[in-house]
Design a protein around this motif. Structure first.
Motif: not given
Length: 287
Positions: A65-71, A80-82, A121-125, A127-137
């Motif tokens: 699932h996390h590899l799918n999200q990263a792709e 942005a990524v939340v 498990l989450y590392a690829p996600v 990494a793929a989000a790096a160019p975006a602004e990050q938001y926490g919820a």
């Protein structure tokens, strides 16, 4: 009250895994009228193009699932990524350089103490989000007592009404959600705790919606939300609350099933093999 909070913390460890035990029948409900199955993450990303907010669901401990999200993230290239898993304070500490290193990201987030599955498990996600602004919820566990004492609408604050968090659920939906919580917790949850768990789920949905709303306002979108399947549901999850605060927002939700098992409504589904797990109900039989 203290006993209730401790019970919630213990239950949360097993809840996500336990829920999978009870979702297989729901996956086949209303066959023929459900979401579209995407044949690949790339196809899912193509179908998501043009949406303001793309919600990418997951089963938290499923590596596929996390590899799918990263792709999908790499194809969408959101502004942005939340994240369900981190607070805004944590998100503010993430730079593109830090996100380029799994070790640095895990360290700054203190992931080993977070209670989430292994960071690998989450590392690829991330990494793929790096160019975006990050938001926490994330609503921290340390704030659970305050939320319980105040009520989730008062805890959420001035915009609770805008997101519909100040309104009770219809009786039928409240009952259905409480029944789901009881099943997800292996029928081991005291009945008086069920409304509390439903309120917490709604609070987390509204927190995700608020973060997505802010991210869309500040960056112009598109915004991707990384969260569990329960929050990604169109019939109950964050999309319900976001639509109240921002009518007309274009949301696309992707659920990720395991061997066809998933509950709720989504626009798209990606299926992956199930992860082998110990019986999640054992956690409720100990202590």
């Amino acid at each position: 009250m203290r006993k209730s909070i401790l019970f919630i913390r213990k239950a949360a460890v097993a809840c996500a895994a336990a829920a999978l035990v009870f979702t297989r029948v729901a996956a086949a409900a209303d066959a023929g009228a459900g979401p579209e199955f995407a044949v690949s993450p790339q196809a899912a990303a193509s179908l998501a193009k043009g949406a303001d907010v793309v919600i990418l669901g997951e089963v938290h401990d499923n590596a596929r699932h996390h590899l799918n999200q990263a792709e999908i993230l790499s194809h969408i290239a959101p502004r942005a990524v939340v994240w369900e898993m981190i607070t805004q304070e944590q998100a503010d500490a993430l730079t593109s350089d830090i996100l380029g290193s799994a070790e640095a990201t895990a360290k700054i987030l203190d992931w080993s103490s977070s209670g989430w599955p292994a960071f690998d498990l989450y590392a690829p996600v991330f990494a793929a989000a790096a160019p975006a602004e990050q938001y926490g919820a994330l609503v921290p566990r340390s704030e659970a007592r305050s939320a319980l004492e105040q009520g989730v609408a008062d805890f959420f604050g001035a915009r609770a009404a805008a997101f519909g968090l100040d309104q009770p659920l219809p009786d039928a939906e409240q009952s259905a959600r409480e029944a789901d919580q009881m099943a997800n917790h292996c029928n081991a949850m005291p009945e008086e705790m069920l409304p509390v768990l439903v309120d917490f789920q709604r609070l987390r949905d509204a927190a995700l919606a608020a973060a997505a709303d802010r991210a869309l306002k500040e960056t112009g979108g598109p915004v991707v939300v990384i969260t569990g399947n329960g929050h990604a549901r169109l019939d109950r999850g964050l999309a319900v609350y976001l639509a109240k605060a921002r009518p007309g927002v274009d949301v696309l939700s992707l659920g990720q099933s395991e061997g066809g098992a998933i509950s709720g409504d989504f626009d798209l589904l990606l299926d992956s093999p199930a992860v082998e797990r110990p019986d999640p109900c054992l956690a409720f039989k100990k202590g």
